[in-house]
Design an enzyme around this catalytic site. Structure first.
Site, mmCIF file in Angstrom:
data_model
loop_
_atom_site.group_PDB
_atom_site.id
_atom_site.type_symbol
_atom_site.label_atom_id
_atom_site.label_comp_id
_atom_site.label_asym_id
_atom_site.label_seq_id
_atom_site.Cartn_x
_atom_site.Cartn_y
_atom_site.Cartn_z
ATOM 1 N N GLY A 166 0.846 -1.200 0.000
ATOM 2 C CA GLY A 166 0.000 0.000 0.000
ATOM 3 C C GLY A 166 0.874 1.239 0.000
ATOM 4 O O GLY A 166 1.861 1.326 -0.737
ATOM 5 N N ASP A 204 -1.762 -0.735 10.849
ATOM 6 C CA ASP A 204 -1.465 -1.108 12.242
ATOM 7 C C ASP A 204 -2.584 -1.952 12.858
ATOM 8 O O ASP A 204 -2.322 -2.854 13.643
ATOM 9 C CB ASP A 204 -1.240 0.166 13.071
ATOM 10 C CG ASP A 204 -0.042 0.942 12.561
ATOM 11 O OD1 ASP A 204 1.061 0.392 12.569
ATOM 12 O OD2 ASP A 204 -0.234 2.083 12.102
ATOM 13 N N HIS A 222 6.121 1.914 12.220
ATOM 14 C CA HIS A 222 5.503 2.651 13.335
ATOM 15 C C HIS A 222 5.582 1.727 14.544
ATOM 16 O O HIS A 222 5.409 0.509 14.421
ATOM 17 C CB HIS A 222 4.045 2.974 12.946
ATOM 18 C CG HIS A 222 3.251 3.706 13.997
ATOM 19 N ND1 HIS A 222 3.808 4.575 14.908
ATOM 20 C CD2 HIS A 222 1.910 3.700 14.264
ATOM 21 C CE1 HIS A 222 2.847 5.067 15.683
ATOM 22 N NE2 HIS A 222 1.693 4.542 15.318
ATOM 23 N N GLU A 260 -1.565 13.264 16.906
ATOM 24 C CA GLU A 260 -2.926 12.959 16.459
ATOM 25 C C GLU A 260 -3.988 13.294 17.507
ATOM 26 O O GLU A 260 -5.123 13.610 17.163
ATOM 27 C CB GLU A 260 -3.032 11.466 16.113
ATOM 28 C CG GLU A 260 -2.200 11.082 14.907
ATOM 29 C CD GLU A 260 -1.902 9.586 14.826
ATOM 30 O OE1 GLU A 260 -1.171 9.185 13.906
ATOM 31 O OE2 GLU A 260 -2.376 8.813 15.666
ATOM 32 N N GLU A 274 -3.095 28.515 1.046
ATOM 33 C CA GLU A 274 -2.198 29.432 1.749
ATOM 34 C C GLU A 274 -1.740 28.811 3.069
ATOM 35 O O GLU A 274 -0.574 28.912 3.459
ATOM 36 C CB GLU A 274 -2.893 30.779 1.999
ATOM 37 C CG GLU A 274 -1.912 31.832 2.467
ATOM 38 C CD GLU A 274 -2.574 33.127 2.922
ATOM 39 O OE1 GLU A 274 -3.819 33.166 3.015
ATOM 40 O OE2 GLU A 274 -1.842 34.083 3.187
ATOM 41 N N SER A 299 2.131 40.307 5.569
ATOM 42 C CA SER A 299 2.166 41.751 5.840
ATOM 43 C C SER A 299 2.419 42.024 7.324
ATOM 44 O O SER A 299 2.197 41.157 8.179
ATOM 45 C CB SER A 299 0.837 42.378 5.434
ATOM 46 O OG SER A 299 -0.174 41.936 6.336
HETATM 47 P P1 NDP Z 1 -1.834 0.741 3.907
HETATM 48 O O1 NDP Z 1 -3.201 0.974 4.435
HETATM 49 O O2 NDP Z 1 -1.458 1.514 2.702
HETATM 50 O O3 NDP Z 1 -1.629 -0.811 3.623
HETATM 51 C C1 NDP Z 1 -2.272 -1.389 2.612
HETATM 52 C C2 NDP Z 1 -1.683 -2.744 2.365
HETATM 53 O O4 NDP Z 1 -1.977 -3.609 3.461
HETATM 54 C C3 NDP Z 1 -2.292 -3.358 1.125
HETATM 55 O O5 NDP Z 1 -1.332 -4.171 0.495
HETATM 56 C C4 NDP Z 1 -3.409 -4.174 1.738
HETATM 57 O O6 NDP Z 1 -3.834 -5.215 0.941
HETATM 58 C C5 NDP Z 1 -2.726 -4.738 2.969
HETATM 59 N N1 NDP Z 1 -3.696 -5.209 3.930
HETATM 60 C C6 NDP Z 1 -4.748 -4.542 4.455
HETATM 61 N N2 NDP Z 1 -5.430 -5.324 5.312
HETATM 62 C C7 NDP Z 1 -4.812 -6.525 5.303
HETATM 63 C C8 NDP Z 1 -5.044 -7.750 5.967
HETATM 64 N N3 NDP Z 1 -6.038 -7.898 6.839
HETATM 65 N N4 NDP Z 1 -4.211 -8.775 5.719
HETATM 66 C C9 NDP Z 1 -3.168 -8.646 4.870
HETATM 67 N N5 NDP Z 1 -2.889 -7.514 4.202
HETATM 68 C C10 NDP Z 1 -3.699 -6.459 4.421
HETATM 69 O O7 NDP Z 1 -0.776 0.916 5.086
HETATM 70 P P2 NDP Z 1 0.256 2.097 5.292
HETATM 71 O O8 NDP Z 1 1.322 1.997 4.275
HETATM 72 O O9 NDP Z 1 -0.471 3.382 5.470
HETATM 73 O O10 NDP Z 1 0.827 1.700 6.714
HETATM 74 C C11 NDP Z 1 1.763 0.639 6.859
HETATM 75 C C12 NDP Z 1 2.625 0.936 8.063
HETATM 76 O O11 NDP Z 1 3.378 2.117 7.800
HETATM 77 C C13 NDP Z 1 1.835 1.218 9.340
HETATM 78 O O12 NDP Z 1 2.544 0.696 10.412
HETATM 79 C C14 NDP Z 1 1.795 2.741 9.399
HETATM 80 O O13 NDP Z 1 1.633 3.244 10.707
HETATM 81 C C15 NDP Z 1 3.175 3.061 8.851
HETATM 82 N N6 NDP Z 1 3.337 4.400 8.301
HETATM 83 C C16 NDP Z 1 2.466 4.811 7.325
HETATM 84 C C17 NDP Z 1 2.636 6.025 6.711
HETATM 85 C C18 NDP Z 1 1.796 6.377 5.513
HETATM 86 O O14 NDP Z 1 2.328 6.913 4.554
HETATM 87 N N7 NDP Z 1 0.506 6.034 5.470
HETATM 88 C C19 NDP Z 1 3.683 6.971 7.137
HETATM 89 C C20 NDP Z 1 4.609 6.391 8.089
HETATM 90 C C21 NDP Z 1 4.398 5.156 8.668
HETATM 91 P P3 NDP Z 1 -5.310 -5.111 0.275
HETATM 92 O O15 NDP Z 1 -5.075 -4.634 -1.086
HETATM 93 O O16 NDP Z 1 -5.815 -6.493 0.393
HETATM 94 O O17 NDP Z 1 -6.125 -4.166 1.093
#
Ligand code: NDP
Length: 330
Positions: free
Chosen positions: A25, A81, A106, A193, A230, A251
């Site tokens: 993701g 998470d 994280h 947050e 802005e 300003s």
């Molecule tokens: P995402 O929501 O983008 O993750 C999506 C991915 O996880 C997809 O591949 C999805 O597959 C998979 N997924 C979702 N649910 C499941 C499940 N039940 N079983 C298996 N795979 C699953 O996550 P983030 O990238 O936002 O976050 C990942 C980590 O990075 C977290 O720990 C977050 O706190 C940390 N983080 C995130 C940031 C960000 O940019 N968002 C910034 C810094 C840290 P599917 O296609 O099936 O849904």
């Protein structure tokens, strides 16, 4: 505090190793692409779905999570998470072997002991301070997104080197990374947050409601408050030139108005107490317990809160603003 850069983070500890990225993701895709472009060997672990198809389209070998967990020397859990614990318990934990490294972006699940890795594995964190798209875009531009790194378990004796090498592989050491702990990264992230953003959000909603009740057209208020970008520009300049120094771009009337009124806010002590309560709830784990109960109950409160947010007049105001104007945000 020490910052680490490319020169402090040789990639050699990862050469010849397989990096398993679980989840494709926001972070998963960006980190996998950057690590591969840094010359490292990456496989993706995911459900057989849209995300893994995207990984294959991007040229990665995409495996079921179980297989990726077995193949990987370093396993990065880059799924949301809220689902990490279940995926870890059901699929990953029984496949972990001594000598592997478990990496997080994280600290939440490790800090709150929702995931307790076995004693034989290194547990590290490389937490970019940017959303995934920016982690990728800045890497492609030859820059990098800064990150925090931390070590929760160091069995190998070189867990920090592994974390730094991963940070280098995703481009973070180009900008610099700071070493912290899982506790501090988690608490700071949650405080932002729960201690800071709620006050900003409530302040903006109150300003919007006050102005609209005083006769200003809602779409004009939305444009003025955030729609023109802005505000986003002010935040960018805070990071670039300084929190107060950026005020000089505005300003003198603006500077005087802001600085004089900031000092007159009568509820500063209440704000401080609100923040202290938020931090206390994070530290005594009551927020983590509340959020876990909310998830187990199927998100009843969260659903209601989102419905309330979606029903706010601000949504209509910004729709009308976008209909009338071609703002940079589109
Ligand atoms: P995402 O929501 O983008 O993750 C999506 C991915 O996880 C997809 O591949 C999805 O597959 C998979 N997924 C979702 N649910 C499941 C499940 N039940 N079983 C298996 N795979 C699953 O996550 P983030 O990238 O936002 O976050 C990942 C980590 O990075 C977290 O720990 C977050 O706190 C940390 N983080 C995130 C940031 C960000 O940019 N968002 C910034 C810094 C840290 P599917 O296609 O099936 O849904």
């Amino acid at each position: 505090m020490r910052a680490y850069y490319d020169a402090d983070a040789p990639l050699d500890v990862l050469r010849g190793k397989t990096l398993g990225i679980i989840g494709y993701g926001n972070q998963g895709r960006a980190q996998a692409l950057n690590l591969r472009d840094s010359g490292l060997s990456v496989v993706i672990g995911g459900l057989r779905d849209e995300s893994t198809r995207q990984a294959e389209t991007d040229g990665f070998e995409a495996l079921p999570i179980a297989e990726a967990a077995e193949r990987a020397d370093v396993l990065a859990l880059l799924i949301p998470d809220e689902v990490q614990r279940q995926v870890y318990d059901e699929v990953i934990s029984k496949r972990l072997r001594a000598g592997q490294t478990l990496d997080f972006a994280h600290g939440y699940n490790i800090h709150f002991r929702l995931i307790v890795p076995p004693p034989g594995v290194d547990v590290i964190m490389v937490a970019p301070r940017m959303i995934g798209t920016m982690v990728r875009e800045s890497f492609v531009e030859g820059k990098g997104a800064p990150a925090f790194v931390a070590v929760a378990q160091d069995v190998s004796g070189h867990a920090l080197r592994t974390a730094l090498a991963l940070a280098r592989g995703i481009g973070a050491t180009r900008a610099g990374v700071l070493e912290t702990t899982f506790a501090q990264e988690t608490e700071l992230d949650l405080f932002q947050e729960q201690g800071l953003w709620p006050l900003l959000v409530r302040t903006m909603l109150t300003a919007f409601e006050c102005l609209v009740a005083s006769g200003f057209p809602p779409e004009m208020v939305a444009l003025e408050m955030y729609g023109s970008e802005e505000g986003a520009e002010i935040f960018r300049e805070m990071a670039r030139v300084g929190f107060f120094k950026q005020m000089r771009f505005h300003s003198q009337t603006s500077q005087y108005g802001t600085l004089s009124r900031a000092g007159q806010i009568p509820f500063q002590q209440e704000m401080r107490s609100f923040m202290e309560r938020a931090l206390a709830g994070i530290r005594d784990k009551s927020f983590a317990d509340e959020w876990r109960r909310e998830q187990e109950a199927g998100y009843p409160t969260f659903t209601k809160l989102r419905e309330q947010a979606d029903a706010h007049l601000m949504n209509l105001a910004e729709e009308e603003m976008r209909r009338l104007l071609r703002t940079r945000a589109g």
